[in-house]
Design an enzyme around this catalytic site. Structure first.
Site, short mmCIF file in Angstrom:
data_model
loop_
_atom_site.label_atom_id
_atom_site.label_comp_id
_atom_site.label_asym_id
_atom_site.label_seq_id
_atom_site.Cartn_x
_atom_site.Cartn_y
_atom_site.Cartn_z
CG ASP A 23 22.03 40.27 60.77
OD1 ASP A 23 21.18 39.77 60.00
OD2 ASP A 23 22.91 41.06 60.39
CD GLU A 115 14.51 43.15 55.49
OE1 GLU A 115 14.84 42.60 54.43
OE2 GLU A 115 15.12 42.99 56.57
#
Length: 219
Positions: A23, A115
């Site tokens: 990613d 996150e």
């Protein structure tokens, strides 16, 4: 788990899985996608990439459009993700993503990257995520993927948002028994990989389901 150090990638890879990917975001700067596509080492070739698209209610990643286009040209299966801020309006965040990201058949379902908690209550976080996920699912007609780490999964996702496909970031683990095996599709096992054509370190992921189940998290 059958780990093998692959020197070209600079990390150990869990070789029991056959589908490896990465990613990227603007932190990886300008990417030479031709080099990425051609990279192969010890029988491992990158097959997919997730690209950061948006963040919060208004921000977008400055390299998204180019990365998105080039990933497709490079024959990598591609997905787009949104970095979620619990202090921002979840509907506005979903609309930010929808404005920027057009998905095609074969692309991964949209991803919410969860996150940070920003000091918000559990209820605010869970309900906000749920609203984002529902808004995105209604627009793209596919169930979105939740990306998060082990601690946040245990506290906010498990028991609350179990119906969504899971992409877990867990660098300590040698096994994945802490996660729901029916919902765990993707595992980010390292942040420290190297890929030709990309400056700096790269996150490495594997698809952990049977290969024929990839379609379940794609358009």
């Amino acid at each position: 788990m059958d780990w093998r150090y692959v020197r070209a990638f600079g990390i150990r890879l869990p070789m029991r899985y056959g589908i490896h990917g990465i990613d990227v975001s603007r932190h990886n700067d300008r990417i030479n996608w031709k080099d990425v596509r051609q990279m192969e080492a010890e029988g491992v070739r990158l097959q997919f990439v997730f690209v950061k698209a948006t963040e919060g209610a208004t921000m977008s990643d400055k390299h998204f459009d180019k990365n998105w286009r080039e990933a497709k040209k490079s024959n990598l299966r591609r997905g787009a993700y949104h970095f979620y801020h619990p202090t921002r309006d979840p509907i506005k965040q979903a609309k930010n993503f929808i404005r920027r990201v057009e998905l095609s058949s074969g692309d991964f379902a949209p991803v919410v990257d969860f996150e940070v908690t920003n000091g918000q209550s559990d209820e605010t976080i869970i309900e906000g995520l749920r609203l984002w996920l529902q808004t995105i699912e209604a627009h793209y007609n596919v169930r979105p993927i939740i990306y998060t780490n082990g601690n946040l999964y245990k506290r906010y996702i498990k028991g609350n948002l179990d119906d969504y496909p899971l992409w877990i970031a867990d660098y300590s683990t040698k096994h994945l028994r802490a996660y729901d095996p029916d919902q765990l599709y993707l595992w980010q096992h390292s942040q420290n990989g190297w890929v030709k054509g990309i400056k700096g370190q790269v996150d490495f992921n594997v698809f952990v389901m049977d290969e024929n189940r990839m379609q379940e998290i794609c358009l």
